[in-house]
Scaffold this motif. Structure first.
Motif, PDB file in Angstrom:
ATOM      1  N   SER A 180       5.296  68.513   5.857  1.00 53.07           N
ATOM      2  CA  SER A 180       6.431  67.614   6.054  1.00 53.07           C
ATOM      3  C   SER A 180       7.305  68.147   7.187  1.00 53.07           C
ATOM      4  N   ALA A 181       8.084  67.252   7.782  1.00 51.85           N
ATOM      5  CA  ALA A 181       8.990  67.630   8.867  1.00 51.85           C
ATOM      6  C   ALA A 181      10.189  66.702   8.840  1.00 51.85           C
ATOM      7  N   VAL A 182      11.324  67.221   9.278  1.00 53.55           N
ATOM      8  CA  VAL A 182      12.560  66.447   9.381  1.00 53.55           C
ATOM      9  C   VAL A 182      13.128  66.678  10.775  1.00 53.55           C
ATOM     10  N   GLU A 183      13.529  65.602  11.432  1.00 57.39           N
ATOM     11  CA  GLU A 183      14.195  65.682  12.732  1.00 57.39           C
ATOM     12  C   GLU A 183      15.476  64.859  12.658  1.00 57.39           C
ATOM     13  N   ALA A 184      16.590  65.475  13.016  1.00 57.65           N
ATOM     14  CA  ALA A 184      17.893  64.809  12.977  1.00 57.65           C
ATOM     15  C   ALA A 184      18.170  64.075  14.289  1.00 57.65           C
ATOM     16  N   TYR A 185      19.068  63.097  14.225  1.00 56.64           N
ATOM     17  CA  TYR A 185      19.570  62.439  15.420  1.00 56.64           C
ATOM     18  C   TYR A 185      21.040  62.103  15.197  1.00 56.64           C
ATOM     19  N   PRO A 186      21.763  61.868  16.292  1.00 57.42           N
ATOM     20  CA  PRO A 186      23.217  61.690  16.169  1.00 57.42           C
ATOM     21  C   PRO A 186      23.626  60.312  15.676  1.00 57.42           C
ATOM     22  N   LEU A 187      24.791  60.280  15.110  1.00 59.55           N
ATOM     23  CA  LEU A 187      25.481  59.043  14.748  1.00 59.55           C
ATOM     24  C   LEU A 187      26.671  58.956  15.711  1.00 59.55           C
TER      25      LEU A 187
ATOM     26  N   VAL B   8      30.132  57.578  17.280  1.00 63.50           N
ATOM     27  CA  VAL B   8      31.378  56.958  16.812  1.00 63.50           C
ATOM     28  C   VAL B   8      32.225  56.668  18.056  1.00 63.50           C
ATOM     29  N   PRO B   9      32.024  55.490  18.675  1.00 64.50           N
ATOM     30  CA  PRO B   9      32.747  55.196  19.911  1.00 64.50           C
ATOM     31  C   PRO B   9      34.251  54.972  19.726  1.00 64.50           C
ATOM     32  N   GLN B  10      34.655  54.568  18.530  1.00 65.81           N
ATOM     33  CA  GLN B  10      36.086  54.450  18.212  1.00 65.81           C
ATOM     34  C   GLN B  10      36.222  54.438  16.692  1.00 65.81           C
ATOM     35  N   ALA B  11      37.414  54.634  16.229  1.00 68.29           N
ATOM     36  CA  ALA B  11      37.669  54.693  14.783  1.00 68.29           C
ATOM     37  C   ALA B  11      37.133  53.444  14.087  1.00 68.29           C
ATOM     38  N   GLY B  12      36.380  53.669  13.013  1.00 70.90           N
ATOM     39  CA  GLY B  12      35.845  52.573  12.230  1.00 70.90           C
ATOM     40  C   GLY B  12      34.506  52.027  12.726  1.00 70.90           C
ATOM     41  N   TRP B  13      34.009  52.529  13.849  1.00 72.48           N
ATOM     42  CA  TRP B  13      32.730  52.081  14.398  1.00 72.48           C
ATOM     43  C   TRP B  13      31.708  53.202  14.289  1.00 72.48           C
ATOM     44  N   THR B  14      30.491  52.854  14.006  1.00 72.42           N
ATOM     45  CA  THR B  14      29.388  53.795  14.103  1.00 72.42           C
ATOM     46  C   THR B  14      28.207  53.062  14.734  1.00 72.42           C
ATOM     47  N   GLU B  15      27.474  53.770  15.572  1.00 69.07           N
ATOM     48  CA  GLU B  15      26.328  53.206  16.265  1.00 69.07           C
ATOM     49  C   GLU B  15      25.201  54.224  16.289  1.00 69.07           C
ATOM     50  N   GLN B  16      23.993  53.705  16.436  1.00 69.88           N
ATOM     51  CA  GLN B  16      22.834  54.567  16.636  1.00 69.88           C
ATOM     52  C   GLN B  16      22.000  53.988  17.765  1.00 69.88           C
ATOM     53  N   ASP B  17      21.312  54.849  18.449  1.00 65.74           N
ATOM     54  CA  ASP B  17      20.429  54.443  19.532  1.00 65.74           C
ATOM     55  C   ASP B  17      18.998  54.453  19.003  1.00 65.74           C
ATOM     56  N   PRO B  18      18.319  53.324  18.973  1.00 67.29           N
ATOM     57  CA  PRO B  18      16.935  53.292  18.486  1.00 67.29           C
ATOM     58  C   PRO B  18      16.008  54.245  19.237  1.00 67.29           C
ATOM     59  N   ALA B  19      16.334  54.565  20.473  1.00 70.91           N
ATOM     60  CA  ALA B  19      15.530  55.538  21.223  1.00 70.91           C
ATOM     61  C   ALA B  19      15.596  56.911  20.551  1.00 70.91           C
ATOM     62  N   ASP B  20      16.725  57.242  19.938  1.00 71.25           N
ATOM     63  CA  ASP B  20      16.847  58.504  19.192  1.00 71.25           C
ATOM     64  C   ASP B  20      15.894  58.496  18.000  1.00 71.25           C
ATOM     65  N   TRP B  21      15.798  57.344  17.309  1.00 70.84           N
ATOM     66  CA  TRP B  21      14.875  57.239  16.170  1.00 70.84           C
ATOM     67  C   TRP B  21      13.451  57.498  16.634  1.00 70.84           C
TER      68      TRP B  21
END
Length: 70
Positions: free
Chosen positions: A30-37, A39-52
């Motif tokens: 098994s393996a685990v790889e992290a990627y960032p979350l 937060v461009p401004q308060a109350g927002w969260t985004e992810q980049d599918p390229a990171d996935w």
């Protein structure tokens, strides 16, 4: 006849988990790889599918060689 090695991929909020399991249910690797979350401004969260995608490839590169004997 050789056993099959089955691979599972879980893309989650903070990272991807990849595992390989033999037909008899034994965990092969098994393996685990992290990627960032982002937060461009308060109350927002985004992810980049390229990171996935990059994290999935890195985790698969760790797991697939362990399946070579199956």
């Amino acid at each position: 006849m050789a056993e099959k090695c089955l691979i599972g991929i879980d893309v989650g909020t903070t990272g991807v988990k990849v595992l390989a399991v033999a037909e008899d249910g034994k965990l092969v690797k098994s393996a685990v790889e992290a990627y960032p979350l982002h937060v461009p401004q308060a109350g927002w969260t985004e992810q980049d599918p390229a990171d996935w995608w990059r994290a999935t490839i890195k985790a698969l590169e760790q797991v697939i060689p362990a399946c070579a004997r199956y």
